[in-house]
Design a protein around this motif. Structure first.
Motif, short mmCIF file in Angstrom:
data_model
loop_
_atom_site.label_atom_id
_atom_site.label_comp_id
_atom_site.label_asym_id
_atom_site.label_seq_id
_atom_site.Cartn_x
_atom_site.Cartn_y
_atom_site.Cartn_z
N LEU A 30 -4.88 -28.39 12.81
CA LEU A 30 -4.00 -27.79 12.05
C LEU A 30 -2.43 -28.10 12.42
N THR A 31 -2.23 -28.73 13.31
CA THR A 31 -0.81 -29.41 13.59
C THR A 31 -0.83 -30.48 12.36
N VAL A 32 -2.18 -31.49 12.30
CA VAL A 32 -1.86 -32.35 11.51
C VAL A 32 -1.88 -31.98 9.93
N ALA A 33 -2.64 -30.99 9.66
CA ALA A 33 -2.83 -30.58 8.32
C ALA A 33 -1.31 -30.05 7.83
N THR A 34 -0.81 -29.26 8.75
CA THR A 34 0.38 -28.70 8.44
C THR A 34 1.46 -29.78 7.89
N ARG A 35 1.40 -30.83 8.82
CA ARG A 35 2.28 -32.06 8.45
C ARG A 35 1.92 -32.71 7.19
N LEU A 36 1.01 -32.71 6.94
CA LEU A 36 0.14 -33.81 5.62
C LEU A 36 0.56 -33.02 4.53
N ARG A 37 0.45 -31.66 4.70
CA ARG A 37 0.60 -30.74 3.46
C ARG A 37 2.18 -30.80 2.73
N ARG A 38 3.10 -31.52 3.61
CA ARG A 38 4.25 -31.67 2.98
C ARG A 38 4.42 -32.72 2.03
N GLU A 39 3.34 -33.47 2.20
CA GLU A 39 3.35 -34.85 1.40
C GLU A 39 2.37 -34.96 0.49
N HIS A 40 1.24 -34.17 0.70
CA HIS A 40 0.00 -34.24 -0.16
C HIS A 40 -0.41 -32.87 -0.57
N PRO A 41 -1.27 -32.79 -1.88
CA PRO A 41 -1.83 -31.33 -2.12
C PRO A 41 -2.57 -30.95 -0.83
N ALA A 42 -2.64 -29.67 -0.69
CA ALA A 42 -3.39 -28.99 0.26
C ALA A 42 -4.73 -29.27 0.11
N GLY A 43 -5.27 -28.98 -1.24
CA GLY A 43 -6.60 -29.18 -1.31
C GLY A 43 -7.20 -30.50 -0.70
N LEU A 44 -6.48 -31.63 -1.11
CA LEU A 44 -6.76 -33.00 -0.81
C LEU A 44 -6.91 -33.19 0.77
N VAL A 45 -5.85 -32.53 1.24
CA VAL A 45 -5.78 -32.61 2.86
C VAL A 45 -7.10 -32.02 3.48
N SER A 46 -7.17 -30.82 2.91
CA SER A 46 -8.40 -29.90 3.52
C SER A 46 -9.88 -30.81 3.36
#
Length: 395
Positions: A30-46
């Motif tokens: 969850l922490t990593v996803a939250t950080r990465l979604r600031r820079e990448h599309p949410a769907g790609l992160v998931s």
């Protein structure tokens, strides 16, 4: 997982993100996803995090390759373990196959093994996402020159240009695992017909396939890896009617000799537990003959003998005690002998090993180890106590 989300993982951004999330602990997702979604599309992160989890699950089957491969949830579940696929590929190569039509290829595990054996492969699957994963895996492992992936219905593919056919029908449906070979997709009858048209063929089937369902034209091989039965293979263009059990690593292969059922004999000093592949292949008689042993009961696949002999097809135990089934007596005996490590095996008993373990050894009571066999001896419910034979056969 959708076709679009999978395709996004193959882009430079997706591949970089996969490298970044590699090894992410579940507690930190969850922490990593939250950080990465600031820079990448949410769907790609998931999608990247989901693929990272699939790669971790797939490591048990594919080893280090899993970190570079692409998976679908069904692909991880249904794909062949790499060691088993490599064994099958070696055998096809030894049979003279230089090209193979791999029908129902899934995410490409078998195609990869075939290509690594130097075989040219046509890998076919009708599911677009699965075919895309197979294509991506061929590229990721540097095998694209040997593997052509085709999205198509396998029943419409012309296999005549190929030296051999390999078919791995789907054995899962909407309600889980399918046991009826005619409920496979495609049905076993279709796969057999396709095999008979080819110079040689191999059909992967469930290890529980009834022996009466094996076609007369086929050789049947049951394969275990590290002691766990993984699959059965029906071979065409080899030795019709032959039955064999193959153990990996090795391989070691036990061929059927058409022996009658072994005799029941009095319990001896040693108890042998045949490998599951030998049991599934109905080759317990061959194992017993090699060990100069007999059965403890006519319905139980435990072999007993007075002497310790080497066999890769059975694990030997030295029997120290024979008791009628009695939980209180067993509990007292384990306490008296200061047993802290208890292994419970069963064959021909309705008692669940974990249930018995909780009753007789609720907590460790000492440094000693014992194996208890819940079985029948000459028709009577029996507990046999023992330990792995000191001079364990290595073959």
């Amino acid at each position: 997982m959708t076709d679009h989300s999978f395709a996004s993982l193959l882009t430079p951004e997706g591949r970089a993100l996969l490298d970044e999330v590699r090894g992410t602990a579940p507690a930190r997702e969850l922490t990593v996803a939250t950080r990465l979604r600031r820079e990448h599309p949410a769907g790609l992160v998931s999608a990247a995090l989901a693929q990272a989890r699939l790669r971790e699950r797939a490591a048990a089957k594919f080893g280090a390759d899993a970190g570079r491969m692409f998976f679908t949830p069904n692909g991880v579940e249904q794909s062949t373990r790499a060691t088993v696929a490599a064994h099958r590929a070696r055998r096809l190569r030894e049979l003279g196959a230089a090209s193979v039509a791999d029908l129902c290829c899934g995410i490409g595990g078998d195609a990869i093994a075939l290509a690594r054996a130097g075989i040219r492969v046509l890998a076919v699957d009708r599911d677009p996402l699965t075919a895309a994963a197979a294509r991506a895996n061929a590229e990721a492992l540097g095998l694209s020159a040997l593997i052509e992936v085709r999205e198509a219905d396998v029943t419409e593919v012309d296999t005549s240009p190929y030296d051999a056919v390999f078919v791995d029908p789907a054995r899962r449906g909407g309600r889980g695992r399918v046991f009826d070979p005619e409920a496979y997709s495609p049905p076993l009858s279709w796969a057999v017909a396709a095999a008979l048209k080819a110079p040689r063929a191999a059909l992967k089937v469930a290890p529980g396939i009834p022996h009466e369902a094996v076609p007369a034209e086929a050789e049947a091989e049951w394969i275990s890896d590290g002691g766990d039965v993984k699959e059965a293979v029906l071979w065409f263009g080899t030795e019709p009617g032959l039955v064999r059990a193959t153990l990996l690593p090795g391989p070691r292969t036990l061929r059927g000799r058409g022996l009658p059922d072994p005799p029941v004999r009095p319990l001896g000093r040693y108890l042998y537990e045949p490998d599951g592949a030998a049991i599934r292949a109905h080759l317990v008689a061959e194992v017993a003959e090699d060990l100069d042993g007999g059965l403890v009961d006519e319905t139980i696949a435990y072999i007993t003998a007075d002497e310790l002999r080497a066999s890769p097809y059975a694990t030997a135990y030295e029997i120290t005690d024979r008791l009628p089934f009695n939980v209180k007596r067993l509990k007292a005996l384990l306490r008296e002998r200061e047993v802290g490590i208890l292994t419970v095996k069963k064959r021909g008993s309705a008692v669940e090993p974990e249930e018995l373990r909780r009753k007789v050894l609720p907590r460790p009571q000492g440094p000693n180890a014992v194996t208890v066999f819940l079985t029948r001896v000459a028709g009577a419910p029996t507990m046999l106590l023992g330990r792995p034979a000191r001079r364990q056969p290595t073959g």
